[in-house]
Design a protein around this motif. Structure first.
Motif, PDB file in Angstrom:
ATOM      1  N   SER A 455       0.808  -1.219   0.000  1.00 49.58           N
ATOM      2  CA  SER A 455       0.000   0.000   0.000  1.00 49.58           C
ATOM      3  C   SER A 455       0.842   1.269   0.000  1.00 49.58           C
ATOM      4  N   VAL A 456       2.160   1.136   0.150  1.00 48.10           N
ATOM      5  CA  VAL A 456       3.018   2.323   0.188  1.00 48.10           C
ATOM      6  C   VAL A 456       3.086   2.934  -1.209  1.00 48.10           C
ATOM      7  N   THR A 457       2.697   4.185  -1.291  1.00 51.90           N
ATOM      8  CA  THR A 457       2.621   4.863  -2.600  1.00 51.90           C
ATOM      9  C   THR A 457       3.640   5.974  -2.740  1.00 51.90           C
ATOM     10  N   GLY A 458       4.320   6.324  -1.674  1.00 50.28           N
ATOM     11  CA  GLY A 458       5.271   7.432  -1.719  1.00 50.28           C
ATOM     12  C   GLY A 458       5.372   8.071  -0.364  1.00 50.28           C
ATOM     13  N   LEU A 459       5.513   9.392  -0.338  1.00 47.74           N
ATOM     14  CA  LEU A 459       5.640  10.087   0.929  1.00 47.74           C
ATOM     15  C   LEU A 459       5.081  11.497   0.787  1.00 47.74           C
ATOM     16  N   THR A 460       4.124  11.821   1.625  1.00 43.59           N
ATOM     17  CA  THR A 460       3.536  13.166   1.660  1.00 43.59           C
ATOM     18  C   THR A 460       3.744  13.731   3.058  1.00 43.59           C
ATOM     19  N   TRP A 461       4.481  14.839   3.134  1.00 39.77           N
ATOM     20  CA  TRP A 461       4.729  15.455   4.429  1.00 39.77           C
ATOM     21  C   TRP A 461       3.450  16.097   4.959  1.00 39.77           C
ATOM     22  N   LEU A 462       3.234  15.935   6.254  1.00 42.75           N
ATOM     23  CA  LEU A 462       2.099  16.546   6.939  1.00 42.75           C
ATOM     24  C   LEU A 462       2.613  17.654   7.857  1.00 42.75           C
ATOM     25  N   ALA A 463       1.700  18.393   8.452  1.00 36.15           N
ATOM     26  CA  ALA A 463       2.102  19.452   9.371  1.00 36.15           C
ATOM     27  C   ALA A 463       2.912  18.863  10.521  1.00 36.15           C
ATOM     28  N   ASP A 464       3.993  19.550  10.878  1.00 36.60           N
ATOM     29  CA  ASP A 464       4.851  19.062  11.956  1.00 36.60           C
ATOM     30  C   ASP A 464       4.150  19.177  13.302  1.00 36.60           C
ATOM     31  N   PRO A 465       4.300  18.143  14.148  1.00 32.74           N
ATOM     32  CA  PRO A 465       3.718  18.242  15.488  1.00 32.74           C
ATOM     33  C   PRO A 465       4.559  19.073  16.454  1.00 32.74           C
ATOM     34  N   GLY A 466       5.775  19.426  16.053  1.00 28.73           N
ATOM     35  CA  GLY A 466       6.652  20.221  16.901  1.00 28.73           C
ATOM     36  C   GLY A 466       7.903  20.599  16.142  1.00 28.73           C
ATOM     37  N   ASP A 467       8.745  21.461  16.761  1.00 29.97           N
ATOM     38  CA  ASP A 467       9.946  21.931  16.074  1.00 29.97           C
ATOM     39  C   ASP A 467      10.910  20.805  15.749  1.00 29.97           C
ATOM     40  N   GLU A 468      11.005  19.822  16.634  1.00 28.95           N
ATOM     41  CA  GLU A 468      11.933  18.704  16.433  1.00 28.95           C
ATOM     42  C   GLU A 468      11.146  17.409  16.227  1.00 28.95           C
ATOM     43  N   PHE A 470       8.446  15.406  13.004  1.00 24.07           N
ATOM     44  CA  PHE A 470       7.759  15.517  11.713  1.00 24.07           C
ATOM     45  C   PHE A 470       6.794  14.359  11.541  1.00 24.07           C
ATOM     46  N   ALA A 471       5.931  14.514  10.533  1.00 28.15           N
ATOM     47  CA  ALA A 471       4.915  13.500  10.243  1.00 28.15           C
ATOM     48  C   ALA A 471       4.742  13.398   8.745  1.00 28.15           C
ATOM     49  N   PHE A 472       4.405  12.190   8.271  1.00 29.58           N
ATOM     50  CA  PHE A 472       4.135  11.998   6.850  1.00 29.58           C
ATOM     51  C   PHE A 472       3.163  10.846   6.662  1.00 29.58           C
ATOM     52  N   ASP A 473       2.574  10.844   5.482  1.00 30.75           N
ATOM     53  CA  ASP A 473       1.653   9.792   5.048  1.00 30.75           C
ATOM     54  C   ASP A 473       2.353   9.049   3.918  1.00 30.75           C
ATOM     55  N   ASN A 474       2.539   7.729   4.063  1.00 32.24           N
ATOM     56  CA  ASN A 474       3.204   6.968   2.994  1.00 32.24           C
ATOM     57  C   ASN A 474       2.222   6.158   2.141  1.00 32.24           C
ATOM     58  N   GLY A 475       0.939   6.408   2.345  1.00 29.46           N
ATOM     59  CA  GLY A 475      -0.082   5.665   1.622  1.00 29.46           C
ATOM     60  C   GLY A 475      -0.607   4.472   2.388  1.00 29.46           C
ATOM     61  N   ALA A 476       0.213   3.934   3.311  1.00 27.91           N
ATOM     62  CA  ALA A 476      -0.187   2.778   4.124  1.00 27.91           C
ATOM     63  C   ALA A 476      -0.450   3.169   5.571  1.00 27.91           C
ATOM     64  N   VAL A 477       0.393   4.074   6.108  1.00 23.64           N
ATOM     65  CA  VAL A 477       0.247   4.527   7.489  1.00 23.64           C
ATOM     66  C   VAL A 477       0.566   6.015   7.553  1.00 23.64           C
ATOM     67  N   VAL A 478       0.173   6.628   8.652  1.00 27.12           N
ATOM     68  CA  VAL A 478       0.680   7.945   9.015  1.00 27.12           C
ATOM     69  C   VAL A 478       1.779   7.720  10.046  1.00 27.12           C
ATOM     70  N   CYS A 479       2.956   8.229   9.753  1.00 26.38           N
ATOM     71  CA  CYS A 479       4.131   8.046  10.606  1.00 26.38           C
ATOM     72  C   CYS A 479       4.494   9.378  11.250  1.00 26.38           C
ATOM     73  N   VAL A 480       4.655   9.370  12.566  1.00 26.38           N
ATOM     74  CA  VAL A 480       5.076  10.557  13.300  1.00 26.38           C
ATOM     75  C   VAL A 480       6.353  10.207  14.062  1.00 26.38           C
ATOM     76  N   VAL A 481       7.375  11.061  13.936  1.00 29.14           N
ATOM     77  CA  VAL A 481       8.666  10.832  14.582  1.00 29.14           C
ATOM     78  C   VAL A 481       8.994  12.037  15.461  1.00 29.14           C
TER      79      VAL A 481
END
Length: 519
Positions: A455-468, A470-481
């Protein structure tokens, strides 16, 4: 096994000296690898990259090859190799061999013949020999320094010529301007492809061609292997001609076999050149090995890799540790903080489009062993720098399989490098089946990735949850680091947690952690 499996695989690096010892001589071997393949299958990896197992004096842990068609006796023989390969394939695991084309051992028949034949001979033309200037007999042909420290030139015993070695003096560089060198390595490729290997990792893939005239480098001639400094002996355009002759050979064989480049370049753009459709399939992206644990540095490296590899149609290739660099648990601060960050970074990699490489032992949370005594060290870097650089032995300490025993289950005859006593708690036995252990986290992350990667289609950056963070949508999951030292709120990114490297707390992601949310 699917076609083009290598575009989204998880590949596990086995360092055979240190993986498992079946014959009790204190050094790992191929039968040891074979015996542990069920463990790797449970971990969920798609392939093994097996560091050099060829006949070798082992002056540089097998990267000094004396016979490319024979197995180092300490590791076994060709029958052992065939059994190991058969077992791997039975478990659905491919095997990538480690090819060393930049240099041979000084014990290789070619180099011994070159020394015997003398200056001007066809035998010496296979390597880089240069006459000694009798007016300045102690001045080498140029200012190049060995990657391991000290001059990159050594005199022959008769004092008439120098020979080039970018690494140890027992590793003379081959001269790829010589057609015999090309013919020999094409034959070596076929030998192992005929035997059934699924591809090759190419050691120092950027180093085989030297700039015309062997000009001096800038400064004092010192260049780091693990770095991106331009040099007249690294990343020369001529290397690409070599790989264009290799690609048709591997494509003659069925099974979707691949080449992987160890190519240190000064930019993602230069690295992508190795991945053009008529050259190699993968090239390690070492940018995250060099990057500090910071959001901006990781995001920059990710964006550059994705953009440049898309231009040549190649998969991104992600790695955090290997046999040449300090383990990332230690790089990220060590202790509980280093381990938390290491797990977070690994889960991030497993979220990205492309291929992920795992270095043996990182799935146990192993740290770099920094306090090995001088008398047990073997890395030539340590000796060529008189101990100023401790070298790479600390990431090569044999794996702990059991809680107890002289070598924590590595083998019955001790281990060639001593293991820290506290590795008992990091052994496979101590972590297997234990909820919250690093091993179970890796198993969950890798096997979840296998179910989601279609289901991974690429990478779309989402709004950052904080200064340090980030978050992105890879088509399969939303990943927050979360790279910061404080928790960050993540309530807006999803409601169902698929996996978290550290459990969420009241809708916040703890410091140094990663979470996957169901889309």
């Amino acid at each position: 096994m699917s076609e083009q499996w290598w575009r989204d695989a998880v590949i596990y690096q086995v360092y055979p000296r240190s993986f498992a010892d079946a014959d009790g001589d204190g050094m790992g071997d191929l039968e040891g690898v074979r015996s542990r393949i069920p463990y790797l299958a449970k971990l969920g990896v798609d392939a093994i990259w097996l560091s050099p197992f060829f006949a070798s004096p082992q002056n540089d842990a097998g990267y000094d090859v004396s016979d490319y068609r024979a197995i180092e006796p300490r590791f076994g023989d060709l029958d052992d190799f065939d059994r190991m390969l058969e077992t791997a394939h039975e478990h659905g695991i491919r095997l990538i061999a480690d090819l060393v084309p930049n240099h041979t051992s000084s014990e290789h028949e070619w180099f011994k013949a070159a020394l015997a034949a003398g200056p001007g001979s066809p035998e010496r033309a296979r390597y880089w020999f240069r006459d000694v200037d009798q007016a300045n007999p102690d001045v080498p042909p140029n200012n190049w320094q060995s990657i391991f420290g000290g001059p990159a030139w050594t005199k022959t015993d008769d004092g008439q010529q120098w020979y080039l070695h970018l690494f140890d003096s027992t590793q003379p560089d081959l001269n790829w301007e010589n057609p015999e060198v090309h013919e020999e390595f094409q034959s070596i490729l076929r030998f192992w492809l005929d035997r059934g290997v699924d591809g090759f990792r190419i050691d120092v893939a950027h180093g085989m061609v030297k700039a015309e005239g062997l000009p001096d480098t800038g400064g004092d001639g010192t260049i780091e292997m693990i770095g991106t400094t331009l040099a007249p002996f690294f990343d020369q355009d001529g290397v690409h001609d070599i790989y264009r002759t290799w690609r048709p050979i591997i494509e003659e064989y069925d099974g979707d076999r691949i080449f992987v480049a160890e190519a240190w370049t000064d930019s993602a753009e230069r690295r992508a050149l190795y991945l053009r459709p008529d050259e190699l399939h993968q090239a390690f992206n070492f940018d995250l090995v060099l990057a500090p644990f910071r959001a901006a540095d990781f995001r920059k490296a990710i964006d550059a890799e994705i953009a440049n590899n898309a231009g040549v149609g190649a998969p991104c290739t992600w790695v955090l540790s290997n046999h040449d660099v300090q383990r990332h648990v230690t790089r990220y601060g060590g202790g509980a903080q280093g381990l938390a960050r290491a797990k977070a970074a690994t889960q991030l990699l497993l979220s990205l489009p492309g291929v992920v490489y795992v270095y043996q032992g990182e799935e146990l949370g192993l740290n770099e062993v920094l306090d090995l005594p001088a008398e047990v060290r073997e890395d030539p870097t340590f000796f060529r720098t008189n101990g100023e650089q401790i070298g790479r032995d600390g990431c090569r300490v044999p794996l702990p399989w059991t809680r107890e025993g002289a070598s924590l289950g590595f083998g019955t005859g001790g281990s060639w490098l001593p293991q820290p006593a506290d590795w008992s708690g990091l052994s496979v036995e101590a972590e297997d089946g234990v909820e919250g252990s690093t091993l179970e986290f890796y198993r969950a992350a890798i096997n979840l990735r296998k179910t989601l990667r279609g289901s991974v289609t690429g990478l779309t950056w989402l709004a950052d949850p904080g200064d340090e963070a980030f978050a992105f949508d890879n088509g399969a999951v939303v990943c927050v680091v979360n790279f910061s030292d404080e928790p960050v709120p993540v309530a807006g990114y999803g409601t169902e947690v698929i996996l978290a490297s550290t459990p969420l707390e009241n809708g916040t992601l703890p410091a140094g952690s990663t979470v996957w949310f169901k889309k």
